[in-house]
Design a protein around this motif. Structure first.
Motif, short mmCIF file in Angstrom:
data_model
loop_
_atom_site.label_atom_id
_atom_site.label_comp_id
_atom_site.label_asym_id
_atom_site.label_seq_id
_atom_site.Cartn_x
_atom_site.Cartn_y
_atom_site.Cartn_z
N GLY A 147 0.82 -1.20 0.00
CA GLY A 147 0.00 0.00 0.00
C GLY A 147 0.85 1.25 0.00
O GLY A 147 2.08 1.18 -0.16
N ALA A 172 -4.53 3.36 -3.87
CA ALA A 172 -3.64 4.49 -3.60
C ALA A 172 -2.34 4.33 -4.40
O ALA A 172 -1.82 5.28 -4.98
CB ALA A 172 -3.34 4.57 -2.10
N GLN A 205 -12.55 -3.30 -4.53
CA GLN A 205 -13.87 -3.09 -5.13
C GLN A 205 -13.80 -2.78 -6.62
O GLN A 205 -14.58 -3.30 -7.39
CB GLN A 205 -14.57 -1.94 -4.39
CG GLN A 205 -15.99 -1.69 -4.88
CD GLN A 205 -16.65 -0.54 -4.12
OE1 GLN A 205 -16.05 0.14 -3.29
NE2 GLN A 205 -17.92 -0.33 -4.41
N SER A 231 -3.75 0.26 4.85
CA SER A 231 -4.58 0.59 6.02
C SER A 231 -5.73 -0.39 6.19
O SER A 231 -6.14 -0.68 7.31
CB SER A 231 -5.09 2.03 5.91
OG SER A 231 -5.86 2.19 4.74
N LEU A 279 -18.39 6.46 -7.71
CA LEU A 279 -17.92 5.96 -9.01
C LEU A 279 -18.63 6.65 -10.17
O LEU A 279 -18.16 6.59 -11.30
CB LEU A 279 -18.08 4.44 -9.08
CG LEU A 279 -17.13 3.67 -8.17
CD1 LEU A 279 -17.43 2.18 -8.23
CD2 LEU A 279 -15.67 3.92 -8.56
N ASP A 336 -12.67 4.25 -12.57
CA ASP A 336 -12.03 5.17 -11.63
C ASP A 336 -10.55 5.39 -11.91
O ASP A 336 -9.83 5.92 -11.07
CB ASP A 336 -12.26 4.72 -10.18
CG ASP A 336 -11.66 3.36 -9.87
OD1 ASP A 336 -11.30 2.62 -10.81
OD2 ASP A 336 -11.54 3.01 -8.68
C1 LIG Z 1 -15.54 3.98 -4.90
C2 LIG Z 1 -14.18 3.62 -4.37
C3 LIG Z 1 -13.56 2.47 -4.83
C4 LIG Z 1 -12.31 2.10 -4.35
N1 LIG Z 1 -11.74 0.95 -4.78
C5 LIG Z 1 -10.56 0.53 -4.23
C6 LIG Z 1 -9.95 -0.71 -4.62
O1 LIG Z 1 -10.44 -1.42 -5.50
N2 LIG Z 1 -8.80 -1.07 -4.01
C7 LIG Z 1 -8.21 -0.32 -3.03
O2 LIG Z 1 -7.17 -0.72 -2.50
N3 LIG Z 1 -8.73 0.87 -2.68
C8 LIG Z 1 -9.89 1.32 -3.26
N4 LIG Z 1 -10.40 2.52 -2.88
C9 LIG Z 1 -9.58 3.41 -2.03
C10 LIG Z 1 -9.65 3.07 -0.55
O3 LIG Z 1 -10.78 3.73 0.01
C11 LIG Z 1 -8.38 3.53 0.19
O4 LIG Z 1 -8.19 4.91 -0.04
C12 LIG Z 1 -7.12 2.79 -0.24
O5 LIG Z 1 -7.32 1.39 -0.21
C13 LIG Z 1 -5.98 3.16 0.68
O6 LIG Z 1 -4.79 2.58 0.24
P1 LIG Z 1 -3.58 2.31 1.25
O7 LIG Z 1 -4.03 1.39 2.32
O8 LIG Z 1 -2.43 1.92 0.39
O9 LIG Z 1 -3.23 3.77 1.79
P2 LIG Z 1 -3.48 4.46 3.19
O10 LIG Z 1 -4.89 4.37 3.60
O11 LIG Z 1 -2.86 5.78 3.09
O12 LIG Z 1 -2.67 3.56 4.21
C14 LIG Z 1 -1.29 3.48 4.27
C15 LIG Z 1 -0.96 2.63 5.49
O13 LIG Z 1 0.43 2.38 5.52
C16 LIG Z 1 0.86 2.42 6.86
N5 LIG Z 1 2.30 2.74 6.82
C17 LIG Z 1 2.90 3.90 6.45
N6 LIG Z 1 4.24 3.77 6.47
C18 LIG Z 1 4.51 2.50 6.86
C19 LIG Z 1 5.70 1.78 7.08
N7 LIG Z 1 6.92 2.31 6.86
N8 LIG Z 1 5.61 0.51 7.50
C20 LIG Z 1 4.39 -0.07 7.71
N9 LIG Z 1 3.22 0.57 7.52
C21 LIG Z 1 3.29 1.85 7.10
C22 LIG Z 1 0.02 3.48 7.51
O14 LIG Z 1 -0.04 3.28 8.91
C23 LIG Z 1 -1.33 3.27 6.81
O15 LIG Z 1 -2.16 2.38 7.55
C24 LIG Z 1 -11.65 2.91 -3.37
C25 LIG Z 1 -12.28 4.07 -2.92
C26 LIG Z 1 -13.52 4.43 -3.40
C27 LIG Z 1 -14.17 5.66 -2.88
#
Ligand SMILES: Cc1cc2nc3c(=O)[nH]c(=O)nc-3n(C[C@H](O)[C@H](O)[C@H](O)COP(=O)(O)OP(=O)(O)OC[C@H]3O[C@@H](n4cnc5c(N)ncnc54)[C@H](O)[C@@H]3O)c2cc1C
Ligand SMILES: Cc1cc2nc3c(=O)[nH]c(=O)nc-3n(C[C@H](O)[C@H](O)[C@H](O)COP(=O)(O)OP(=O)(O)OC[C@H]3O[C@@H](n4cnc5c(N)ncnc54)[C@H](O)[C@@H]3O)c2cc1C
Lengths: 318, 259
Positions: free
Chosen positions: A205, A233, A248, A264, B37, B179
């Motif tokens: 992520g 992301a 999703q 996350s 979406l 998206d």
């Molecule tokens: C309609 C819609 C559809 C979507 N479809 C998808 C989908 O298909 N797939 C999807 O994934 N998302 C989707 N999303 C987005 C989703 O809501 C989140 O925004 C997304 O999944 C967040 O990605 P993330 O966990 O990489 O980032 P973040 O939420 O920013 O999380 C990053 C995480 O990394 C951790 N972190 C940071 N640095 C370190 C480190 N050095 N070591 C360990 N941990 C660390 C933090 O604590 C945090 O928990 C969608 C959103 C919407 C509105």
């Protein structure tokens, strides 16, 4: 016994596993007939037979189009066979085909089923709804049921039969050939297993920090022989290509092992991975929601934990 | 060129959803919003209008009285007017019925290009665009990762396994937008105020010539027989990394046979 039409997919590597899953499900409803767009080689017919296809309908002339010709072929065959169900694999093509077939046949449609069965002669499905938070069961009351089935939800089981092969020439409508594929730009192959078929998926992520940082995810995937996945992301930031997105609006995966690092655990991501058998998470935030679905979690910096893990795996492999 | 954008008013994805005794989603119990979406399609329409490619943009929704809030949000991003189809008989409609009503409404509004989202964020079926295309007998180019319109032809890029496809089709056509397209702009205060003056026309099923008995829960060809929460996963072991996190993880993976 009533026919069940199953849209199957042939690739240079053979009939797709998801198609064999559909044939397995179809046998619970009636007599499976495979609908194969394109050429039918002997190997394809043999594997369809191995999984119980009594008939293979071969449909020429669909090349160069996305999905409407396949839909019209199924409607054409259904007009003669009155199938109890039409089964296709969930995914962009499957959804397009199923939608058009349902309208033409006036058939009830269920998408993303994780189970299909017959209860008192009625096609009955299970599906997870609302980003995987609820399980709904439904009965399709129309003469034919149209169901798109999630890949990896039903284990394929062989049931050898000798299929009758029949070529079906369909007079496609103008609408069927109205949208043409004008170019196909192949993606560079990574040599890793395909995300939706892989037994192990290692996903990164935003917490991975950078495109270069993502290398640690790839190294762990390679040491476990797995596929690489990512959150939206990460694909939005173009650290990896969009087809690695899990969730999703990405791919739905259900591997034996899912490793989530720097993720996350937003509901939209969990929707695509929460039926994985074993889930492991590494995140520096103890409150990250991903830990709620993890069988094992390490609270810490993934850039420390994962390299140590890769070393340890290397040692154990010897 | 006239664009009609199909937009759905859905429950807030982060809220806790409830199901009513008739096993339909209890939309009254949860805060609603314009499906996230569908915002990608709204933004594309606004851009095509700004570029002079589209002469008129209309937003169309089928939904309860509150769904007008979704139309207002879209109108703040762009477009000229909106159409709201609302009728008590629609309660519990399946995808077949919803697509029928949308197709009838589109016949009434007229269109050259119909834009939609890739999926709703409530039922997530991704079938309505193809269903509407079939009912109207028009071309479709679904799951567009990028879109361009030139001289009566719409071209899209679509991600498929192993390749990125380019697909072209003549108008009139329906295109669903994924998206991976640009996110919708955040409307300025002035745009929000101006949107309040944009006309919203309301139609009932009778206005569209749709027989109420062909829609709704009773007409649905899919009967939901139970809805239960997904069984919770058993709580796992969560350990802080005190220098041994990698080794502990390896031990766990080995205990499960992965190493
Ligand atoms: C309609 C819609 C559809 C979507 N479809 C998808 C989908 O298909 N797939 C999807 O994934 N998302 C989707 N999303 C987005 C989703 O809501 C989140 O925004 C997304 O999944 C967040 O990605 P993330 O966990 O990489 O980032 P973040 O939420 O920013 O999380 C990053 C995480 O990394 C951790 N972190 C940071 N640095 C370190 C480190 N050095 N070591 C360990 N941990 C660390 C933090 O604590 C945090 O928990 C969608 C959103 C919407 C509105
Ligand atoms: C939890 C749940 C499960 C359901 N299961 C089924 C089922 O198994 N079978 C079935 O037939 N129906 C089912 N329904 C009903 C179905 O949601 C509606 O008929 C719906 O309008 C069509 O499906 P969708 O929302 O998935 O749309 P999708 O096909 O995912 O929508 C794609 C696009 O079509 C447009 N669109 C969709 N609906 C509207 C609308 N009302 N107004 C304007 N534009 C719209 C939007 O642009 C949207 O982005 C279910 C509903 C819920 C809430």
């Amino acid at each position: 016994m009533s026919e069940v039409l199953v849209l199957v997919e042939n690739t240079p590597q053979g009939i797709r596993k998801s198609s064999l899953e559909l044939l397995t499900a179809a046998r619970r409803l009636g007599s499976p007939s495979a609908v194969l767009c394109g050429a039918a080689d002997d190997a394809a017919v043999a594997s369809l037979g191995e999984y119980g296809a009594a008939t293979v309908y071969v449909v020429p002339g669909t090349d160069g189009y996305l999905s409407v010709p396949a839909a019209e072929a199924i409607v054409d065959i259904a007009g003669r066979t009155n199938p109890v169900a039409v089964l296709v694999t969930s995914g962009p093509i499957g959804k397009d085909v199923a939608a058009r077939v349902a309208v033409r046949l006036g058939a009830g449609i269920v998408t993303d089923a994780t189970d299909v069965r017959s209860e008192g002669g009625v096609v009955t499905t299970s599906q997870t709804v609302v980003s995987g938070q609820w399980v709904a069961t439904a009965q399709v009351t129309s003469a034919t049921a149209v169901v798109t089935v999630r890949p990896n939800a039903i284990a394929p089981e062989a049931a050898p039969a000798t299929p009758a092969v029949q070529t079906v020439d369909v007079a496609f409508s103008a609408a069927a050939t109205g949208a043409k594929i004008t170019a196909s730009n192949p993606k560079v192959s990574t040599g890793r297993p395909e995300l939706t078929d892989a037994a192990v998926v290692v996903s990164g992520g935003r917490g991975v920090g950078s495109e270069e940082g993502f290398g640690v995810i790839e190294r762990l995937a390679d040491s476990l022989g797995g596929a690489v996945g990512a959150t939206r992301a990460v694909t939005d930031l173009h650290w990896v290509s969009h087809d690695l997105q899990v969730g999703q609006t990405g791919k739905t995966v259900a591997p034996s092992l899912y490793v989530a690092a720097g993720i996350s655990g937003a509901i939209q991501h969990r929707a695509g991975m929460q039926s994985s058998k074993t889930i492991v998470a590494v995140n520096k935030d103890p409150k990250a929601p991903i830990f709620q679905v993890a069988d094992y979690g390490v609270i810490g910096d993934l850039h420390k934990v994962l390299p140590a893990l890769i070393d340890e795996i290397g040692k154990r492999k010897g | 060129m006239k664009i009609v954008v199909l937009v759905k008013y859905v429950p807030e994805p982060t809220a806790t959803w409830k199901f009513a005794p008739d096993l339909t989603l209890d939309r009254g119990a949860v805060e609603g919003r314009l499906s996230e979406l569908d915002e990608y399609a709204v933004e594309q329409a606004a851009r095509l209008q700004e570029a002079g490619t589209a002469s008129e943009v209309v937003f169309l929704t089928v939904g309860p009285a509150k769904a007008v809030d979704g139309l207002r949000k879209a109108l703040a991003i762009g477009g000229d007017s909106a159409v709201h189809v609302t009728d008590a008989a629609m309660h519990g409609s399946d995808a077949l019925a919803t697509s029928l009503v949308l197709a009838k409404a589109l016949e009434k509004t007229g269109f050259d290009l119909v834009l939609t989202g890739m999926a709703s964020t409530d039922a997530e079926m991704s079938v309505v665009p193809s269903m509407v295309a079939d009912r109207l007998g028009i071309n479709q180019a679904t799951f567009a990762g990028a879109l361009s319109v030139e001289g009566g032809t719409v071209s899209i890029k679509r991600d498929s396994e192993g390749a990125v496809l380019e697909v072209s089709t003549a108008l009139p056509a329906i295109v669903s937008i994924t998206d991976t397209n640009p996110e919708a702009r955040y409307p300025a205060f002035k745009a929000i105020m101006a949107s309040k003056k944009k006309p919203v026309t309301t139609y009932s099923l009778a206005d569209l010539g749709v027989d109420a008995s062909s829609v709704g829960l009773a007409a649905a060809a899919v009967k939901v027989t139970s809805v239960t929460p997904t069984p919770a996963r058993t709580a796992g072991t969560i350990v802080p990394d005190e220098g041994e996190g990698g080794a502990q993880l390896a031990e766990f993976l080995s205990s499960r046979g992965f190493v």
